[in-house]
Design a protein around this motif. Structure first.
Motif, PDB file in Angstrom:
ATOM      1  N   ILE A 163       7.322  13.909  -2.452  1.00 10.77           N
ATOM      2  CA  ILE A 163       7.496  13.223  -3.732  1.00 10.77           C
ATOM      3  C   ILE A 163       6.354  12.271  -4.046  1.00 10.77           C
ATOM      4  O   ILE A 163       6.315  11.686  -5.133  1.00 10.77           O
ATOM      5  N   GLY A 164       5.417  12.076  -3.116  1.00 13.65           N
ATOM      6  CA  GLY A 164       4.321  11.167  -3.422  1.00 13.65           C
ATOM      7  C   GLY A 164       3.345  11.003  -2.282  1.00 13.65           C
ATOM      8  O   GLY A 164       3.563  11.493  -1.165  1.00 13.65           O
ATOM      9  N   GLU A 165       2.258  10.316  -2.565  1.00 20.46           N
ATOM     10  CA  GLU A 165       1.201  10.034  -1.596  1.00 20.46           C
ATOM     11  C   GLU A 165       0.877   8.546  -1.607  1.00 20.46           C
ATOM     12  O   GLU A 165       0.882   7.913  -2.660  1.00 20.46           O
ATOM     13  N   LEU A 166       0.604   8.018  -0.434  1.00 22.64           N
ATOM     14  CA  LEU A 166       0.188   6.630  -0.295  1.00 22.64           C
ATOM     15  C   LEU A 166      -1.296   6.600   0.007  1.00 22.64           C
ATOM     16  O   LEU A 166      -1.733   7.020   1.082  1.00 22.64           O
ATOM     17  N   LYS A 167      -2.072   6.142  -0.957  1.00 20.55           N
ATOM     18  CA  LYS A 167      -3.525   6.095  -0.831  1.00 20.55           C
ATOM     19  C   LYS A 167      -3.996   4.760  -1.396  1.00 20.55           C
ATOM     20  O   LYS A 167      -3.764   4.452  -2.571  1.00 20.55           O
ATOM     21  N   ALA A 168      -4.660   3.969  -0.557  1.00 24.29           N
ATOM     22  CA  ALA A 168      -5.070   2.629  -0.967  1.00 24.29           C
ATOM     23  C   ALA A 168      -6.275   2.663  -1.901  1.00 24.29           C
ATOM     24  O   ALA A 168      -7.081   3.592  -1.867  1.00 24.29           O
ATOM     25  N   THR A 169      -6.382   1.650  -2.731  1.00 26.88           N
ATOM     26  CA  THR A 169      -7.523   1.512  -3.633  1.00 26.88           C
ATOM     27  C   THR A 169      -8.422   0.352  -3.236  1.00 26.88           C
ATOM     28  O   THR A 169      -9.491   0.166  -3.807  1.00 26.88           O
ATOM     29  N   GLU A 170      -7.973  -0.430  -2.239  1.00 23.21           N
ATOM     30  CA  GLU A 170      -8.740  -1.595  -1.796  1.00 23.21           C
ATOM     31  C   GLU A 170      -8.437  -1.858  -0.332  1.00 23.21           C
ATOM     32  O   GLU A 170      -7.293  -1.688   0.110  1.00 23.21           O
ATOM     33  N   THR A 171      -9.429  -2.256   0.437  1.00 18.30           N
ATOM     34  CA  THR A 171      -9.257  -2.494   1.867  1.00 18.30           C
ATOM     35  C   THR A 171      -8.454  -3.769   2.137  1.00 18.30           C
ATOM     36  O   THR A 171      -8.629  -4.782   1.459  1.00 18.30           O
ATOM     37  N   ASP A 172      -7.569  -3.687   3.142  1.00 22.39           N
ATOM     38  CA  ASP A 172      -6.808  -4.840   3.631  1.00 22.39           C
ATOM     39  C   ASP A 172      -5.895  -5.463   2.583  1.00 22.39           C
ATOM     40  O   ASP A 172      -5.685  -6.681   2.571  1.00 22.39           O
ATOM     41  N   VAL A 173      -5.350  -4.641   1.711  1.00 20.35           N
ATOM     42  CA  VAL A 173      -4.410  -5.130   0.695  1.00 20.35           C
ATOM     43  C   VAL A 173      -3.157  -4.262   0.716  1.00 20.35           C
ATOM     44  O   VAL A 173      -3.245  -3.034   0.677  1.00 20.35           O
ATOM     45  N   MET A 174      -1.995  -4.889   0.797  1.00 20.91           N
ATOM     46  CA  MET A 174      -0.728  -4.172   0.716  1.00 20.91           C
ATOM     47  C   MET A 174      -0.419  -3.899  -0.760  1.00 20.91           C
ATOM     48  O   MET A 174      -0.181  -4.822  -1.543  1.00 20.91           O
ATOM     49  N   GLU A 175      -0.435  -2.621  -1.140  1.00 20.08           N
ATOM     50  CA  GLU A 175      -0.140  -2.224  -2.510  1.00 20.08           C
ATOM     51  C   GLU A 175       1.272  -1.638  -2.586  1.00 20.08           C
ATOM     52  O   GLU A 175       1.714  -0.953  -1.668  1.00 20.08           O
ATOM     53  N   GLU A 176       1.949  -1.891  -3.681  1.00 21.37           N
ATOM     54  CA  GLU A 176       3.312  -1.379  -3.837  1.00 21.37           C
ATOM     55  C   GLU A 176       3.301   0.010  -4.465  1.00 21.37           C
ATOM     56  O   GLU A 176       2.576   0.269  -5.429  1.00 21.37           O
ATOM     57  N   PHE A 177       4.135   0.906  -3.908  1.00 17.89           N
ATOM     58  CA  PHE A 177       4.291   2.257  -4.416  1.00 17.89           C
ATOM     59  C   PHE A 177       5.767   2.479  -4.738  1.00 17.89           C
ATOM     60  O   PHE A 177       6.646   1.940  -4.054  1.00 17.89           O
ATOM     61  N   ARG A 178       6.023   3.304  -5.771  1.00 10.56           N
ATOM     62  CA  ARG A 178       7.403   3.527  -6.210  1.00 10.56           C
ATOM     63  C   ARG A 178       7.619   4.995  -6.547  1.00 10.56           C
ATOM     64  O   ARG A 178       6.807   5.614  -7.230  1.00 10.56           O
ATOM     65  N   PHE A 179       8.738   5.529  -6.049  1.00 14.00           N
ATOM     66  CA  PHE A 179       9.095   6.923  -6.282  1.00 14.00           C
ATOM     67  C   PHE A 179      10.588   7.007  -6.576  1.00 14.00           C
ATOM     68  O   PHE A 179      11.319   6.025  -6.395  1.00 14.00           O
ATOM     69  N   HIS A 180      11.031   8.184  -7.029  1.00 19.01           N
ATOM     70  CA  HIS A 180      12.453   8.393  -7.306  1.00 19.01           C
ATOM     71  C   HIS A 180      12.921   9.694  -6.666  1.00 19.01           C
ATOM     72  O   HIS A 180      12.163  10.662  -6.577  1.00 19.01           O
ATOM     73  N   GLY A 181      14.174   9.683  -6.218  1.00 21.40           N
ATOM     74  CA  GLY A 181      14.755  10.881  -5.639  1.00 21.40           C
ATOM     75  C   GLY A 181      16.230  10.971  -5.958  1.00 21.40           C
ATOM     76  O   GLY A 181      16.920   9.945  -6.060  1.00 21.40           O
TER      77      GLY A 181
END
Length: 215
Positions: A163-181
């Motif tokens: 349902i999705g991929e986790l790929k960072a856009t910046e080093t050493d930053v926790m980014e939020e990802f959201r999906f639905h199932g």
């Protein structure tokens, strides 16, 4: 410390009322135009509203990886072949790192999970058996990459379907990802699988605060 989390604490009842009205009006108009396809969208919107009013809910056990019961203490945090609430699908050990390890800070100040075990790409899962069949649930999590080349990547699966991929856009930053199932009857399963490029360097995606929202 940088996070891309947006909170709604302190929102007034008027705000909630406006949100309810907007969701209802949007759903009535959309269903008339697009039929069944929008029914899914409406249920997602309804779920998002529920999240605003219940921001601490989580159907996952140890989704924040702060329960290190039974794990071996290490200089970086904890390591073990088992982790409360989760299972390793490929037998690799779980490694929980202290907040701030190698520049990556935990969202809530506790620990985060390294998806690159020593060595190898992890594949982890958790079963949830108390969801309502047919309901749309929202899955949120934080992920970051310590590699300056941003070569790490983790895939998200719901009941065996990607349902999705986790790929960072910046080093050493926790980014939020959201999906639905959509929940099925019986047991539902959330899985995370590391698919990083290059050699096993023990530094996979950093994962934190995994949540499944629902009613």
């Amino acid at each position: 410390m940088k996070h891309f989390l947006k909170t709604t604490r302190g929102a007034s009842l008027v705000d909630y009322g406006i949100l309810v009205g907007l969701v209802a009006v949007s759903a009535i108009s959309a269903v008339a135009l697009l039929g069944d396809r929008v029914n899914f969208g409406f249920r997602v919107a309804e779920q998002e509203l529920w999240m605003v009013m219940n921001e601490e809910a989580n159907f996952l056990e140890n989704g924040d990886f702060d329960d290190a019961t039974g794990m071996e203490a290490k200089n970086f945090g904890f390591s073990s072949g088992s982790l409360e609430g989760w299972r390793s699908e490929n037998g690799l050990p779980f490694e929980l790192h202290n907040s701030g390890h190698q520049g990556m800070e935990s969202v809530n100040g506790g620990y985060w999970l390294d998806m690159g075990a020593s060595p190898g790409a992890m594949h982890i899962s958790q079963d949830i058996d108390d969801l309502i069949s047919g309901w749309i649930y929202t899955i949120t999590l934080f992920a970051g990459d310590r590699n300056p080349n941003l070569t790490n990547e983790t895939w998200v699966f719901w009941n065996g379907t990607k349902i999705g991929e986790l790929k960072a856009t910046e080093t050493d930053v926790m980014e939020e990802f959201r999906f639905h199932g959509e929940a099925r009857s019986g047991v539902n399963t959330l899985s995370l699988m590391e698919v990083s490029e290059g050699e096993n360097d023990n530094d996979g995606m950093s994962i934190d605060v995994v949540r499944i929202w629902g009613r």
